[in-house]
Design a protein around this motif. Structure first.
Motif, PDB file in Angstrom:
ATOM      1  N   TRP A 135      -8.657   2.432  -0.468  1.00 21.95           N
ATOM      2  CA  TRP A 135      -7.656   3.493  -0.352  1.00 21.95           C
ATOM      3  C   TRP A 135      -8.319   4.858  -0.161  1.00 21.95           C
ATOM      4  O   TRP A 135      -7.853   5.678   0.635  1.00 21.95           O
ATOM      5  N   ALA A 136      -9.412   5.105  -0.851  1.00 20.52           N
ATOM      6  CA  ALA A 136     -10.051   6.421  -0.794  1.00 20.52           C
ATOM      7  C   ALA A 136     -10.805   6.644   0.505  1.00 20.52           C
ATOM      8  O   ALA A 136     -10.835   7.767   1.029  1.00 20.52           O
ATOM      9  N   LEU A 137     -11.423   5.603   1.054  1.00 16.08           N
ATOM     10  CA  LEU A 137     -12.267   5.759   2.238  1.00 16.08           C
ATOM     11  C   LEU A 137     -11.636   5.203   3.506  1.00 16.08           C
ATOM     12  O   LEU A 137     -12.258   5.298   4.580  1.00 16.08           O
ATOM     13  N   GLY A 138     -10.447   4.628   3.416  1.00 14.31           N
ATOM     14  CA  GLY A 138      -9.797   4.078   4.598  1.00 14.31           C
ATOM     15  C   GLY A 138      -9.082   5.138   5.408  1.00 14.31           C
ATOM     16  O   GLY A 138      -9.004   6.317   5.035  1.00 14.31           O
ATOM     17  N   ASP A 139      -8.524   4.718   6.558  1.00 18.06           N
ATOM     18  CA  ASP A 139      -7.779   5.642   7.409  1.00 18.06           C
ATOM     19  C   ASP A 139      -6.380   5.857   6.837  1.00 18.06           C
ATOM     20  O   ASP A 139      -6.009   5.307   5.793  1.00 18.06           O
ATOM     21  N   ASP A 140      -5.589   6.667   7.538  1.00 22.78           N
ATOM     22  CA  ASP A 140      -4.252   7.015   7.041  1.00 22.78           C
ATOM     23  C   ASP A 140      -3.357   5.786   6.930  1.00 22.78           C
ATOM     24  O   ASP A 140      -2.591   5.652   5.964  1.00 22.78           O
ATOM     25  N   ARG A 141      -3.418   4.887   7.911  1.00 21.46           N
ATOM     26  CA  ARG A 141      -2.572   3.692   7.870  1.00 21.46           C
ATOM     27  C   ARG A 141      -2.936   2.813   6.680  1.00 21.46           C
ATOM     28  O   ARG A 141      -2.056   2.327   5.966  1.00 21.46           O
ATOM     29  N   THR A 142      -4.219   2.611   6.454  1.00 29.57           N
ATOM     30  CA  THR A 142      -4.648   1.805   5.306  1.00 29.57           C
ATOM     31  C   THR A 142      -4.190   2.422   3.998  1.00 29.57           C
ATOM     32  O   THR A 142      -3.707   1.726   3.093  1.00 29.57           O
ATOM     33  N   ARG A 143      -4.305   3.736   3.902  1.00 27.64           N
ATOM     34  CA  ARG A 143      -3.903   4.421   2.678  1.00 27.64           C
ATOM     35  C   ARG A 143      -2.396   4.303   2.447  1.00 27.64           C
ATOM     36  O   ARG A 143      -1.942   4.089   1.319  1.00 27.64           O
ATOM     37  N   ARG A 144      -1.612   4.427   3.513  1.00 32.25           N
ATOM     38  CA  ARG A 144      -0.152   4.300   3.355  1.00 32.25           C
ATOM     39  C   ARG A 144       0.235   2.893   2.927  1.00 32.25           C
ATOM     40  O   ARG A 144       1.135   2.714   2.083  1.00 32.25           O
ATOM     41  N   ILE A 145      -0.424   1.880   3.489  1.00 28.24           N
ATOM     42  CA  ILE A 145      -0.112   0.493   3.123  1.00 28.24           C
ATOM     43  C   ILE A 145      -0.433   0.243   1.652  1.00 28.24           C
ATOM     44  O   ILE A 145       0.348  -0.387   0.919  1.00 28.24           O
ATOM     45  N   ILE A 146      -1.577   0.742   1.194  1.00 29.39           N
ATOM     46  CA  ILE A 146      -1.960   0.522  -0.206  1.00 29.39           C
ATOM     47  C   ILE A 146      -1.016   1.272  -1.140  1.00 29.39           C
ATOM     48  O   ILE A 146      -0.590   0.738  -2.181  1.00 29.39           O
ATOM     49  N   GLU A 147      -0.646   2.494  -0.807  1.00 29.04           N
ATOM     50  CA  GLU A 147       0.286   3.245  -1.650  1.00 29.04           C
ATOM     51  C   GLU A 147       1.658   2.589  -1.687  1.00 29.04           C
ATOM     52  O   GLU A 147       2.299   2.524  -2.739  1.00 29.04           O
ATOM     53  N   ARG A 148       2.114   2.088  -0.536  1.00 29.95           N
ATOM     54  CA  ARG A 148       3.409   1.414  -0.510  1.00 29.95           C
ATOM     55  C   ARG A 148       3.367   0.121  -1.315  1.00 29.95           C
ATOM     56  O   ARG A 148       4.323  -0.216  -2.031  1.00 29.95           O
ATOM     57  N   ALA A 149       2.256  -0.618  -1.218  1.00 26.18           N
ATOM     58  CA  ALA A 149       2.117  -1.840  -2.020  1.00 26.18           C
ATOM     59  C   ALA A 149       2.086  -1.517  -3.506  1.00 26.18           C
ATOM     60  O   ALA A 149       2.655  -2.255  -4.328  1.00 26.18           O
ATOM     61  N   HIS A 150       1.437  -0.413  -3.863  1.00 25.99           N
ATOM     62  CA  HIS A 150       1.417   0.021  -5.264  1.00 25.99           C
ATOM     63  C   HIS A 150       2.832   0.334  -5.748  1.00 25.99           C
ATOM     64  O   HIS A 150       3.228  -0.087  -6.852  1.00 25.99           O
ATOM     65  N   GLU A 151       3.607   1.049  -4.950  1.00 23.13           N
ATOM     66  CA  GLU A 151       4.985   1.370  -5.335  1.00 23.13           C
ATOM     67  C   GLU A 151       5.810   0.102  -5.520  1.00 23.13           C
ATOM     68  O   GLU A 151       6.562  -0.031  -6.498  1.00 23.13           O
ATOM     69  N   GLN A 152       5.693  -0.826  -4.588  1.00 23.37           N
ATOM     70  CA  GLN A 152       6.467  -2.065  -4.684  1.00 23.37           C
ATOM     71  C   GLN A 152       6.042  -2.894  -5.888  1.00 23.37           C
ATOM     72  O   GLN A 152       6.891  -3.503  -6.556  1.00 23.37           O
ATOM     73  N   ALA A 153       4.739  -2.945  -6.183  1.00 16.14           N
ATOM     74  CA  ALA A 153       4.277  -3.725  -7.328  1.00 16.14           C
ATOM     75  C   ALA A 153       4.751  -3.110  -8.638  1.00 16.14           C
ATOM     76  O   ALA A 153       5.163  -3.831  -9.564  1.00 16.14           O
ATOM     77  N   VAL A 154       4.715  -1.777  -8.744  1.00 14.54           N
ATOM     78  CA  VAL A 154       5.217  -1.117  -9.950  1.00 14.54           C
ATOM     79  C   VAL A 154       6.707  -1.376 -10.112  1.00 14.54           C
ATOM     80  O   VAL A 154       7.196  -1.697 -11.216  1.00 14.54           O
ATOM     81  N   ALA A 155       7.465  -1.262  -9.009  1.00 11.46           N
ATOM     82  CA  ALA A 155       8.908  -1.504  -9.079  1.00 11.46           C
ATOM     83  C   ALA A 155       9.204  -2.947  -9.472  1.00 11.46           C
ATOM     84  O   ALA A 155      10.110  -3.209 -10.276  1.00 11.46           O
ATOM     85  N   ALA A 156       8.454  -3.913  -8.914  1.00 15.50           N
ATOM     86  CA  ALA A 156       8.675  -5.323  -9.256  1.00 15.50           C
ATOM     87  C   ALA A 156       8.361  -5.587 -10.723  1.00 15.50           C
ATOM     88  O   ALA A 156       9.083  -6.349 -11.394  1.00 15.50           O
TER      89      ALA A 156
END
Length: 641
Positions: A135-156
Motif C-alpha cells: 500500500w505504501a509503495l504501490g501506485d494509486d490503483r494499488t493503494r485504492r484497492i487495498i484501502e477499499r478492501a480494508h473498508e470492506q473487511a472492517v465493515a464485514a
C-alpha cells in the motif's frame, strides 16, 4: 490483526478526543478538531454501525469533538446539547433535563459504587506487514484497492459482531438479549509513531446499545473480548482474499517467531521491505529479549503463552515514542518512497507489484478455489484440541478461517464455508462437556465447551540456533504434527488401490454427491447458484469409480496445501527443525529414548530385587543363631499325626 483497548471515564476519553481523532498526534490547545484535521490534511472520523438511527445519526457522517465528549466522556446522547435546550425551554429543571440525555445508567451512580465506568472499546484493525508495504509503495490503483478492501473487511467484521456476538445485559448479567445494532466512531490513520507506513483504523465501539423496548443498556464486553480472535481471523481472511483477487496475488506463510503460527503474507514482498516498515517491532524485540532473560532468571523457566503476551505488552510500552506532528498522506507517501529508494534502489521499489503478481500467478496456477471439507474438518479439530484441550465454537471457527487462509492462499472462498467447517468439526470430533442444569437457563450454543478424543502428542525438544539453548516444542508445533498425522491417515485410506471388480459406469448418469469429498463446489462466479461446500476437480469425468475420485481429491489437496508444508519445512530454511517431517523424527527419537530409559530403569529394579532375594537367606541364618525355631510352631496338627 485486531487489538483492543478500553476507553474509560477518567482520562482515556481525552486521549482519544485530543490524540486519536487527530492522527495519533497532539492537537494544539484551543484549536477545534475540524480545523486541526483540515490544516494537517487528515481524514475526519466517521460514524458506523446499525445503531446510529436511534441516535439521529447516519453512516458516514463526520464525528465531531463535542459528540465524542458527550458519548465517550459522559455517556450521554451525542445530540444532548440540543435535547437539553429543548427541555429547558419547556420548563424542565436542569438536572432532569440532563438526566434525560443520559444513555443507560448514569456514570455518577457507577462511580459511587467505587467502580470505573467503561464507556467504549477501541478495536484497532490493521493488515499484515506485506500489505502495508504494498500500500505504501504501490501506485494509486494499488493503494485504492487495498484501502477499499480494508473498508470492506472492517465493515464485514463489524456486521459479524452485530449479528453473532453483540449482546446487552442487565440485572447484574442475569438477563441478556441480542444487540444487533452497534454505535461506532471510526478514525483512519496512515503511519505509526515513528512516521513509517502503518495503515490502521480505530473503531471506538460505544458501550451502550438499545433494547427492543427503547431503553439503553451496557454491552456484554466480556463476550466481545472472547470473540476477538474469531473477529481477527475474519478481518484478515476478508481483506487478504479481496486484495489477492483484485490484483492477482497469493499468500505464503512467514514464520515470525520460531514454533508459533506463521503469518500469511503476500508472496513476492521481500523480507527487507517488511523489516524497513516494521521499525517499532525491531525495537520491541530487542527490549523483549532482555525482559525475557530477567523473567527466566527470576522464575527459573521460560514464560508461558499468557506471560509472553504480558511481556510483549510491557516491551511495547517501554519502547513507545512520543507523539509526533501528523502530516498529510501525500507527504508521507513521498517520504516513504524516497526512504525506500535510498535504501533498496529503484528497481526493487518500482518492480514490487510486478514481482508479487508473478509469484502470485505461480501459486494460483497450482491452487484452485476449492476446499476439501473432510481434511479441513479433521485439521481444525486436531489443531484446536492440541492447542487448547477444552474449547468452544469460537475457537473452532477461528481455526477454520485460518485453514481457509492457509489452504486457499488468497483464492476466493464461498461465504459460510468457515461456519460449515466449524460445525462439522464439532459434530464429528467434538465431545460436549457442558451439561445443562435442571432449573437453570439453557446455555447458548456458543457457550458450550467441548473436547476431543484424539491422542495427545508427546512433548519434545528442539535444538537451538545462534547459540540459543534448546527449547521445548510449542503447542502449535505439536498440533501441526497431530493434524498432519491424521490427514495422512485419511489420504492413505482414500488412495488405497481399487478392487479388481470395480469398473466405471460409462453410460449411467453420475449419481448426486453425498459425502464431503464428493460435494461439488461451483466456480467462483456461480457460488450463489450451487452447492456451497466441498471439492471440485477440473476435468473430472461424468462417471468415476470411487478410487478415481479419491485419487483426484488427493491430487487436489496436494496442490491446495501450502507448498512449505508439503516440502516438510517452514518458510525459513534455517528453522528446519520445526518442520513437520523433522518434528515427527524428533518425536520418534524422543519416544525411543524414553523407551530405553524405561528399559534401563526396569533392569535396575530387577537387579535390585534379585539382590534383596539373595540377601534374604543370609539374614534368616543370622537370626537362627539367636533363636531356635520349634518344629511346627504356630501351626495346626499335621496330617501325619
Amino acid at each position: 490483526m485486531i487489538s483492543v483497548a478500553k476507553v474509560q471515564r477518567r482520562n482515556a476519553w481525552r486521549y482519544y478526543v485530543r490524540g486519536v481523532a487527530f492522527g495519533d498526534g497532539r492537537r494544539p490547545v484551543g484549536q477545534s478538531l475540524k480545523d486541526a484535521q483540515e490544516m494537517a490534511g487528515l481524514p475526519p472520523g466517521v460514524w458506523r454501525g446499525r445503531g446510529l438511527s436511534a441516535l439521529g445519526l447516519t453512516a458516514g457522517q463526520v464525528v465531531t469533538a463535542r459528540q465524542m465528549k458527550l458519548l465517550l466522556g459522559e455517556g450521554r446522547h451525542p445530540g444532548a446539547d440540543h435535547m437539553e435546550r429543548e427541555l429547558l425551554d419547556d420548563g424542565v429543571d436542569p438536572e432532569t433535563a440532563r438526566l434525560a440525555t443520559v444513555l443507560g445508567q448514569p456514570i455518577e451512580e457507577i462511580e459511587q459504587r467505587k467502580q470505573t465506568p467503561l464507556l467504549a472499546l477501541d478495536f484497532v484493525f490493521r493488515p499484515q506487514a506485506s500489505l502495508v508495504v504494498l500500500w505504501a509503495l504501490g501506485d494509486d490503483r494499488t493503494r485504492r484497492i487495498i484501502e477499499r478492501a480494508h473498508e470492506q473487511a472492517v465493515a464485514a467484521t463489524l456486521r459479524w459482531l452485530e449479528d453473532e456476538v453483540a449482546e446487552t445485559r442487565w440485572a447484574s448479567g442475569r438477563e441478556r438479549a441480542k444487540a444487533p445494532a452497534l454505535v461506532v466512531a471510526a478514525f483512519r490513520h496512515f503511519d505509526n509513531r515513528n512516521g513509517f507506513p502503518l495503515l490502521h483504523e480505530h473503531c471506538l465501539i460505544a458501550n451502550r446499545v438499545q433494547r427492543p423496548d427503547g431503553s439503553w443498556y451496557a454491552l456484554d464486553t466480556v463476550r466481545l473480548y472472547k470473540h476477538i480472535v474469531a473477529a481477527d481471523t475474519l478481518y484478515t481472511l476478508e481483506m487478504t482474499t479481496e486484495v489477492c483477487e483484485k490484483l492477482g496475488l497469493a499468500t505464503v506463510p512467514r514464520e515470525v517467531t520460531p514454533g508459533l503460527r506463521p503469518v500469511m503474507e503476500i508472496a513476492g514482498v521481500d523480507q527487507e521491505l517488511i523489516d524497513w516498515s516494521s521499525t517499532r517491532r525491531r525495537r520491541i524485540e530487542d527490549v523483549l529479549e532482555g525482559i525475557t532473560d530477567e523473567y527466566v532468571k527470576k522464575h527459573g523457566r521460560l514464560p508461558g503463552e499468557r506471560a509472553r503476551h504480558s511481556l510483549a505488552w510491557w516491551a511495547a510500552q517501554e519502547t513507545r515514542p512520543d507523539k509526533k506532528a501528523p502530516r498529510p498522506l501525500d507527504q508521507l507517501l513521498a517520504w516513504w518512497r524516497v526512504s525506500a529508494l535510498l535504501r533498496f534502489g529503484q528497481q526493487m521499489v518500482d518492480g514490487l507489484l510486478e514481482r508479487c503478481q508473478a509469484a502470485g500467478a505461480a501459486i494460483r496456477a497450482q491452487v484452485g478455489p476449492w476446499v476439501d471439507t473432510a481434511l479441513a474438518t479433521v485439521d481444525v479439530a486436531a489443531v484446536v484440541f492440541t492447542v487448547r484441550g477444552i474449547f468452544a465454537r469460537r475457537h473452532v471457527l477461528a481455526e477454520a478461517r485460518r485453514h481457509l487462509l492457509e489452504t486457499l492462499r488468497g483464492r476466493a472462498y464461498v461465504p459460510g464455508i468457515d461456519s460449515h467447517i466449524a460445525d462439522r468439526a464439532l459434530e464429528r470430533y467434538g465431545r460436549q462437556l457442558t451439561v445443562p442444569q435442571k432449573g437453570r437457563r439453557t446455555p447458548a450454543p456458543d457457550q458450550l465447551s467441548y473436547t476431543a478424543d484424539f491422542a495427545w502428542p508427546i512433548r519434545w525438544w528442539i535444538a537451538g540456533s545462534d547459540g540459543k539453548p534448546p527449547r521445548e516444542s510449542t503447542r502449535y508445533e505439536r498440533a501441526r504434527v497431530a493434524s498432519l498425522t491424521l490427514q495422512n491417515a485419511i489420504r492413505a485410506a482414500l488412495t488405497a488401490p481399487p478392487a479388481r471388480d470395480e469398473a466405471p459406469a460409462a453410460t449411467a448418469p453420475a449419481a448426486p454427491p453425498t459425502g464431503d469429498h464428493d460435494q461439488a463446489a461451483p466456480p467462483v462466479a456461480d457460488h450463489d447458484q450451487a452447492v456451497p461446500h466441498g471439492v471440485e476437480h477440473p476435468g473430472r469425468a461424468a462417471a468415476q469409480t470411487p478410487a478415481q475420485r479419491a485419487t483426484a481429491i488427493h491430487a487436489h489437496q496436494q496442490a491446495a496445501m501450502p507448498q512449505e508444508y508439503l516440502e516438510g519445512r517452514t518458510t525459513d530454511p534455517a528453522t528446519w527443525m520445526t518442520s513437520p517431517q523433522n518434528l515427527a523424527r524428533i518425536a520418534a527419537l524422543t519416544r525411543a529414548a524414553e523407551t530405553r530409559g524405561r528399559t534401563v530403569e526396569g533392569q535396575a529394579d530387577q537387579t535390585k530385587h534379585t539382590d534383596q532375594v539373595m540377601q534374604a537367606p543370609a539374614a534368616d541364618a543370622t537370626s537362627q543363631q539367636h533363636h531356635t525355631a520349634q518344629p511346627d510352631q504356630g501351626r495346626g496338627a499335621s496330617p501325619d499325626r
